[in-house]
Write a protein that holds these residues in place. Sequence first.
Motif, short mmCIF file in Angstrom:
data_model
loop_
_atom_site.label_atom_id
_atom_site.label_comp_id
_atom_site.label_asym_id
_atom_site.label_seq_id
_atom_site.Cartn_x
_atom_site.Cartn_y
_atom_site.Cartn_z
N GLY A 12 54.84 21.54 61.77
CA GLY A 12 54.48 22.78 60.79
C GLY A 12 54.53 24.35 60.92
N VAL A 13 55.55 24.51 61.87
CA VAL A 13 55.77 25.62 62.00
C VAL A 13 56.49 26.88 61.79
N GLY A 14 57.21 25.68 60.77
CA GLY A 14 58.28 26.09 60.02
C GLY A 14 59.49 26.23 60.31
N LYS A 15 60.34 25.54 61.46
CA LYS A 15 61.15 25.21 61.66
C LYS A 15 61.99 24.92 60.50
N THR A 16 62.24 24.19 59.83
CA THR A 16 63.08 23.95 58.41
C THR A 16 63.30 24.73 57.09
N THR A 17 61.97 25.31 57.39
CA THR A 17 62.01 26.67 56.47
C THR A 17 63.00 28.11 57.41
N VAL A 18 62.04 28.80 58.59
CA VAL A 18 63.12 29.14 59.04
C VAL A 18 64.32 29.43 59.06
N GLU A 118 57.89 29.38 67.20
CA GLU A 118 56.77 29.12 67.91
C GLU A 118 56.11 29.95 66.61
N ALA A 119 54.24 30.19 66.71
CA ALA A 119 53.50 30.98 65.95
C ALA A 119 51.88 30.77 66.08
N ASP A 120 51.05 31.49 66.16
CA ASP A 120 49.62 31.06 66.57
C ASP A 120 49.03 29.84 66.54
N PRO A 121 49.30 29.29 67.00
CA PRO A 121 47.59 27.94 66.75
C PRO A 121 47.06 27.93 65.47
N GLN A 122 46.55 29.27 64.92
CA GLN A 122 45.90 28.80 63.96
C GLN A 122 47.06 29.09 62.59
N GLU A 123 47.87 29.43 63.22
CA GLU A 123 48.83 29.54 61.55
C GLU A 123 49.59 28.85 61.26
N ILE A 124 49.55 27.65 62.75
CA ILE A 124 50.34 26.56 62.46
C ILE A 124 49.13 25.46 61.61
N ILE A 125 47.80 25.07 62.01
CA ILE A 125 47.05 24.48 60.89
C ILE A 125 46.90 25.08 59.76
N SER A 126 46.57 26.27 59.82
CA SER A 126 46.89 26.45 58.25
C SER A 126 47.76 26.06 57.79
N GLN A 171 59.62 33.57 67.41
CA GLN A 171 58.31 33.69 66.81
C GLN A 171 58.17 34.12 65.88
N ASN A 172 57.57 32.44 64.41
CA ASN A 172 57.97 32.51 63.00
C ASN A 172 55.91 32.86 62.32
N HIS A 173 54.98 34.22 62.87
CA HIS A 173 54.34 34.75 62.32
C HIS A 173 54.24 35.12 60.79
N ASP A 174 52.84 34.93 60.92
CA ASP A 174 52.86 34.61 58.97
C ASP A 174 53.34 36.34 58.21
N GLY A 175 54.00 36.09 57.04
CA GLY A 175 54.40 36.81 56.61
C GLY A 175 56.01 37.63 57.11
N LYS A 176 56.28 37.16 58.29
CA LYS A 176 57.30 37.71 59.00
C LYS A 176 58.40 36.50 59.43
N LEU A 177 58.81 35.60 57.60
CA LEU A 177 59.71 34.37 57.80
C LEU A 177 61.38 35.83 57.68
N GLU A 178 60.96 36.66 56.93
CA GLU A 178 62.17 37.29 56.74
C GLU A 178 62.71 37.02 58.43
N GLU A 179 61.74 38.38 59.46
CA GLU A 179 62.23 39.34 60.24
C GLU A 179 62.60 37.87 60.91
N ALA A 180 61.48 36.32 61.53
CA ALA A 180 62.33 35.00 61.98
C ALA A 180 63.95 34.50 61.49
N ALA A 181 64.26 34.73 60.21
CA ALA A 181 65.28 34.01 59.60
C ALA A 181 66.50 35.13 60.66
N GLN A 182 66.37 36.53 59.74
CA GLN A 182 67.28 37.38 60.82
C GLN A 182 67.15 37.44 62.06
#
Length: 191
Positions: A12-18, A118-126, A171-182
């Motif tokens: 759920g950290v978003g590894k596939t999405t990134v 990685e992301a913040d634990p709270q971000e992964i939970i949501s 780091q794959n933080h909320d709203g920073k998907l583009e940055e993580a992917a770059q």
Amino acid sequence: MSEVIVLTGSPGVGKTTVTDKALESTEKTYQMVNYGDKMLEVAKDQGLVEDRDQMRKLEPSQQKNLQKKAGEEISKMAEEKPVIVDTHSTIKTPRGYLPGMPEWVLKPLNPDLIIVIEADPQEIISRRKKDQEERERDLETEEDLAEHQSMNRSAAMAYSVFTGATVKIIQNHDGKLEEAAQKLSRVFDEG
Ligand code: AP5
């Protein structure tokens, strides 16, 4: 064997999405392989599970067997073309953490690069809450997730000591998907 990149991160950290996003702008081409899919194919053939979320609840010995078979198939694929393996540094099972790449998987796979998302634990939970209709996600507290992410980092460095692979944390933080992917796409192209 050609290049092998191992992609890890807590569920759920978003590894596939990134990674999907990063591959849109990368110069090189890779075969993408999901370790969980490979294991699921074998587990279904053996009548052990019906879905992927049941696999981490199997006896550790059964999980190791599936892990080994999937690893063998992926090693064969990597002989032909660079491969990105979407998997886990550690898997949280009811009997404790299982290494995603024990010695008998790590040796034939021999990765060049290990990525830890990685992301913040709270971000992964949501994020887990968002896909709870399609998935049987484990309910974990922020403390549990902080521990799991710390185990993932430690295991990644241990794999690197045995193979010489480098370890890159993104780091794959909320709203920073583009940055993580770059960042990830730059890492892919630098190899
Ligand atoms: P696997 O197939 O890897 O599934 P998973 O662990 O559940 O991980 P996912 O791919 O579902 O999550 P993800 O982190 O890619 O997140 P996503 O991109 O979907 O593994 C399945 C099973 O296989 C394991 O449980 C294990 O049993 C077994 N297995 C695998 N490898 C193994 C190994 N080596 N050894 C033994 N067993 C193994 O994103 C999640 C959500 O977050 C989405 O809704 C997305 O839209 C959202 N999101 C992503 N990024 C952001 C962002 N920046 N901001 C806001 N939302 C975001």
